[in-house]
Design an enzyme around this catalytic site. Structure first.
Site, PDB file in Angstrom:
ATOM      1  N   SER A  57      -8.576  -0.925   2.122  1.00  0.00           N
ATOM      2  CA  SER A  57      -7.810  -2.016   1.513  1.00  0.00           C
ATOM      3  C   SER A  57      -7.405  -3.093   2.501  1.00  0.00           C
ATOM      4  O   SER A  57      -7.111  -4.217   2.110  1.00  0.00           O
ATOM      5  CB  SER A  57      -6.547  -1.461   0.834  1.00  0.00           C
ATOM      6  OG  SER A  57      -5.754  -0.735   1.759  1.00  0.00           O
ATOM      7  N   ASP A 364       3.648  -5.210   1.068  1.00  0.00           N
ATOM      8  CA  ASP A 364       4.065  -4.248   0.046  1.00  0.00           C
ATOM      9  C   ASP A 364       4.492  -2.909   0.625  1.00  0.00           C
ATOM     10  O   ASP A 364       4.589  -1.922  -0.092  1.00  0.00           O
ATOM     11  CB  ASP A 364       2.926  -4.026  -0.961  1.00  0.00           C
ATOM     12  CG  ASP A 364       1.639  -3.591  -0.275  1.00  0.00           C
ATOM     13  OD1 ASP A 364       1.650  -3.392   0.955  1.00  0.00           O
ATOM     14  OD2 ASP A 364       0.603  -3.450  -0.968  1.00  0.00           O
ATOM     15  N   HIS A 367       0.556  -2.799   3.476  1.00  0.00           N
ATOM     16  CA  HIS A 367      -0.398  -3.806   3.942  1.00  0.00           C
ATOM     17  C   HIS A 367       0.344  -5.003   4.540  1.00  0.00           C
ATOM     18  O   HIS A 367       1.525  -5.217   4.269  1.00  0.00           O
ATOM     19  CB  HIS A 367      -1.290  -4.261   2.792  1.00  0.00           C
ATOM     20  CG  HIS A 367      -1.963  -3.135   2.078  1.00  0.00           C
ATOM     21  ND1 HIS A 367      -1.461  -2.600   0.904  1.00  0.00           N
ATOM     22  CD2 HIS A 367      -3.083  -2.437   2.394  1.00  0.00           C
ATOM     23  CE1 HIS A 367      -2.256  -1.608   0.515  1.00  0.00           C
ATOM     24  NE2 HIS A 367      -3.238  -1.488   1.399  1.00  0.00           N
TER      25      HIS A 367
END
Length: 402
Positions: A57, A364, A367
């Protein structure tokens, strides 16, 4: 090679001063060098024709959400003004790197509509691991697109490119020429999920047992890509997960394990051990592939500096998430993730985004924000965090990243 800041000794503080000197050099690059590059024409040359990225991610530009459509706001709010398949409020390191090399954003390999692969492809997907996920090794919630799967996708991509070029069928304008694979930059930003997915269940010592397999798999993938024609490889190490709000809030630790910056010492030390292992593995890979550039990229030092001293770099909050629920020191509640709502104690709780993500290191809790990603990319392009040194400014006419 950039300095490391994993120690709390006096030597560690000397390194902090050193990184500030490097950061000032980055500022000089932005103020003096990059505006000069801006005057170059769009036809400026670069020895790289494309970027092929492998990751999770941290560098996924939409692969996971192409496979499992569901992403909603506030993701993408800063740059794209809408969800754009990134686990951030805006651009990622791979986005900024592509811009610096004068390429468009990398299309996810899994995206079936609107993809343009003329300047590379992105095989990264959210929650991906280096090792194959299986019930004996990983907890649930891990992506099926491990590094081995991403490599197979790359191999299939090359086969398709060659097929189109060797037949009478019209070559798609959205595919590169077959010679692209020897003129591309191959980037890796993966391994965080291998490290974190089982920490709560088996602890640091349990995780350490299979980390040598992780570095070995990365090295093996580089060797296979070398066989496909690849010659330049950037491997980003792991960021200090002991400073991420989500992990501080969720992983077991004592108050005595927190350093003066609020980061978990034991977990950060374990990450440093992994990074050293990765560095040593890449050194061996470099010896085995003397005609390749296998570059270890130390983003850990940059991220650790941002978490520890955000205000020195134009930010305000280090170990506090922008998008989350609960406020407090971390603004993270594992029961309700960024952008979601859930009933907690009889009330509807919504994990919403702050109004000023440009002031945060963490988006968040897991990240980085676009602001942090930009600072990391500038540090990378400054050249101080490459091992061995890599002359990227000699190879490409870089353009400013806005």
């Amino acid at each position: 090679m950039g300095p490391s800041f994993s120690s709390e000794t006096s030597a560690g503080f000397r390194r902090i001063k050193a990184v500030l000197v490097i950061y000032k050099a980055v500022v000089v690059a932005v103020v003096v060098v990059l505006p000069m590059l801006a005057s170059l024409s769009e036809s400026s040359k670069c020895e790289f024709s494309a970027i092929f990225n492998f990751g999770d991610s941290n560098s996924d530009t939409g692969g996971f959400w192409a496979a499992f459509p569901a992403q909603s706001g506030p993701f993408g709010m800063t740059y794209f003004k809408k969800p754009a398949g990134r686990a951030s409020d805006g651009r990622l390191i791979i986005d900024f790197l592509a811009q610096a090399l004068r390429f468009p954003f990398l299309s996810p390999y899994l995206q079936s509509i609107g993809s343009d692969f003329r300047h590379g492809a992105n095989f990264a997907t959210l929650a991906s691991t280096v090792l194959l996920p299986n019930t004996s090794l990983f907890v649930t919630g891990i992506s099926p697109f491990s590094l081995a799967i991403q490599l197979n996708q790359m191999k299939e991509f090359k086969v398709r490119v060659n097929e189109f070029s060797s037949t009478d069928a019209p070559v798609s304008v959205h595919l590169p020429s077959p010679d692209v694979f020897g003129k591309s930059l191959y980037t890796f930003y993966i391994g965080q999920n291998d490290f974190t997915s089982n920490l709560a269940a088996i602890g640091i010592e349990g995780v350490k047992q299979y980390l040598p397999q992780v570095t070995s798999q990365i090295a093996g993938t580089i060797q296979e890509l070398y066989g496909l024609g690849g010659r330049t490889f950037f491997v980003l190490n792991l960021a200090p997960i002991g400073c991420y709000p989500a992990f501080i809030a969720e992983l077991p630790h004592n108050s005595s394990d927190l350093d003066m910056y609020g980061c978990m010492v034991s977990y950060n030390n374990a990450v440093s051990d992994y990074n050293n292992m990765l560095r040593d593995t890449l050194r061996q890979t470099r010896k085995a592939l003397p005609n390749a550039s296998v570059v270890y990229v130390d983003i850990h030092s940059v991220m650790l500096e941002l978490f520890r001293h955000p205000t020195l770099h134009g930010l305000m909050y280090g170990t506090k998430a922008c998008c989350g629920y609960g406020g407090g020191a971390y603004n993270f509640n594992p029961k309700v993730y960024c952008g979601n709502s859930k009933e907690i104690n009889g009330s509807i709780a919504t994990a919403s985004a702050c109004d000023d993500p440009q002031n945060y290191v963490s988006w968040d809790g897991i990240h980085a924000t676009e602001a942090a990603n930009k600072l990391v990319t500038l540090a990378i392009l400054n050249g101080s965090y490459f091992e061995p040194p890599f002359p990227i400014y000699e190879i490409c006419d870089l353009q400013p990243i806005g």
